[in-house]
Design a protein around this motif. Structure first.
Motif, mmCIF file in Angstrom:
data_model
loop_
_atom_site.group_PDB
_atom_site.id
_atom_site.type_symbol
_atom_site.label_atom_id
_atom_site.label_comp_id
_atom_site.label_asym_id
_atom_site.label_seq_id
_atom_site.Cartn_x
_atom_site.Cartn_y
_atom_site.Cartn_z
ATOM 1 N N GLN A 44 -135.841 9.825 18.280
ATOM 2 C CA GLN A 44 -134.675 10.817 17.262
ATOM 3 C C GLN A 44 -134.631 12.148 17.533
ATOM 4 N N GLU A 45 -135.105 12.219 18.332
ATOM 5 C CA GLU A 45 -134.493 13.559 18.894
ATOM 6 C C GLU A 45 -134.061 14.345 20.540
ATOM 7 N N HIS B 295 -131.654 12.417 22.965
ATOM 8 C CA HIS B 295 -130.133 12.338 22.853
ATOM 9 C C HIS B 295 -129.443 12.314 24.344
ATOM 10 N N ASP C 219 -132.284 17.097 16.014
ATOM 11 C CA ASP C 219 -132.307 16.781 14.557
ATOM 12 C C ASP C 219 -132.066 15.415 14.130
ATOM 13 N N ASP C 220 -131.318 15.532 14.921
ATOM 14 C CA ASP C 220 -130.441 13.800 14.496
ATOM 15 C C ASP C 220 -128.993 13.449 14.933
ATOM 16 N N THR C 221 -128.647 11.829 14.825
ATOM 17 C CA THR C 221 -128.121 11.673 16.085
ATOM 18 C C THR C 221 -126.627 12.077 15.146
#
Length: 327
Positions: free
Chosen positions: A20-21, A23, A41-43
């Protein structure tokens, strides 16, 4: 001055994958594979950050490409021996930097390598060495001393007709540096720009540990010979273990000395750690050309720069301040 870049593998130490962190996206840019990794923090935010990096790398490619007839680099080359060409400040400063590295390495690195005649073939088609006269003629138009820079006008003049410059041994590293800089300015806390082995890092993994890199064993590509941390640093490896020729019992690498026209000998791979990928990129090729003793001596004089060399016998040589966690 062609180069072959040894692959790198990211090592996540914590035993957990922070999916989740962390990418990552892989894309072809500048004719090469780029792996862009960010911590977010997010995709959705990660995708925006990666898009920003891609846009910056694409911008750099348009600026420095010698294949694009509309680029300023191509305009410089077209006017070799004719007139000076005014260029953007960014390109002028990159050429200035390249000239500085050329002087530092006594011409082992030289962006006018693009002027060399391609008389060496490393595709298996060569049956004999080029003659000494052919080799000598192949570098007639090479020489950074013939690149004339005008600081007041930001212009570049190549003195010899037919002379060319190219950024093959520094361009991807420069693009990686610029993408990293832009992401930092946009509050991306950590990440990696890996331009086909020209790797630049910043920040730390989500668990607080350093990014780590496993260096490929040139005699066994399925195994690593060392595991090293990267803390706000860049690393580049040049290797010749797949592109070389043998004549009269001597092994000639695909990395050519721009001063002599002869390929490098005696070294299998060179890994350079430096604050910027641009510098590491140029020095990795330069050490190959300078050789083990001269190359390490030069590296040892540079602050925050380290080097690992593997010679053709498999022996490892390192600069004075590097520590290797061998595998």
């Amino acid at each position: 001055m062609k180069r072959f870049l040894i692959s790198f593998f990211l090592i996540f130490l914590s035993g957990q994958i922070f999916s989740q962190e962390i990418h990552k996206r892989t894309i072809k840019l500048m004719g090469s594979r780029f792996d862009i990794t960010v911590v977010a923090d997010d995709t959705l935010q990660a995708e925006k950050d990666i898009d920003l990096a891609i846009a910056e790398i694409t911008r750099i490619e348009k600026l420095i490409s010698s294949w694009d007839s509309n680029s300023q680099t191509s305009e410089i080359n077209r006017n070799a021996g004719i007139k000076a060409v005014k260029v953007d400040k960014e390109l002028f400063e990159l050429i200035q930097c390249a000239m500085g590295i050329a002087k530092l390495t006594d011409g082992a690195f030289d962006i006018s390598y693009a002027s060399m005649d391609k008389i060496w073939k490393f595709d298996g088609s060569m049956t004999e060495m080029p003659s000494p006269s052919e080799i000598s003629r192949s570098v007639d138009k090479v020489g950074y001393q013939n690149i004339i820079l005008d600081n007041n006008n930001h212009s570049v003049y190549l003195k010899l007709p037919g002379m060319k410059i190219g950024f093959g041994a520094i361009g991807k590293g420069y693009a990686a540096d610029k993408a990293k800089q832009l992401l930092i300015e946009n509050n991306v806390a950590a990440g990696i720009i890996n331009a086909s082995g020209d790797m630049n890092t910043w920040g730390k993994q989500p668990d607080g540990s350093d990014w780590k890199v496993a260096l490929t064993n040139p005699f066994n590509k399925d195994k690593a010979f060392a595991l090293l941390p990267l803390n706000e640093a860049a690393v580049v490896t040049s290797g010749d273990y797949e592109k070389y020729v043998n004549f009269n019992g001597k092994r000639y690498a695909h990395i050519i000395n721009p001063k002599t026209g002869y390929p490098a000998t005696g070294i299998i791979s060179v890994t350079v750690f430096a604050p910027k990928a641009e510098l590491a990129d140029a020095l990795a090729t330069s050490v190959f050309v300078m050789g083990i003793e001269v190359g390490l001596n030069r590296i040892n004089q540079l602050p925050k720069v380290e080097c690992i060399i593997i010679d053709e016998k498999g022996d490892i040589h390192t600069s004075q301040n590097i520590k290797i966690d061998t595998q």
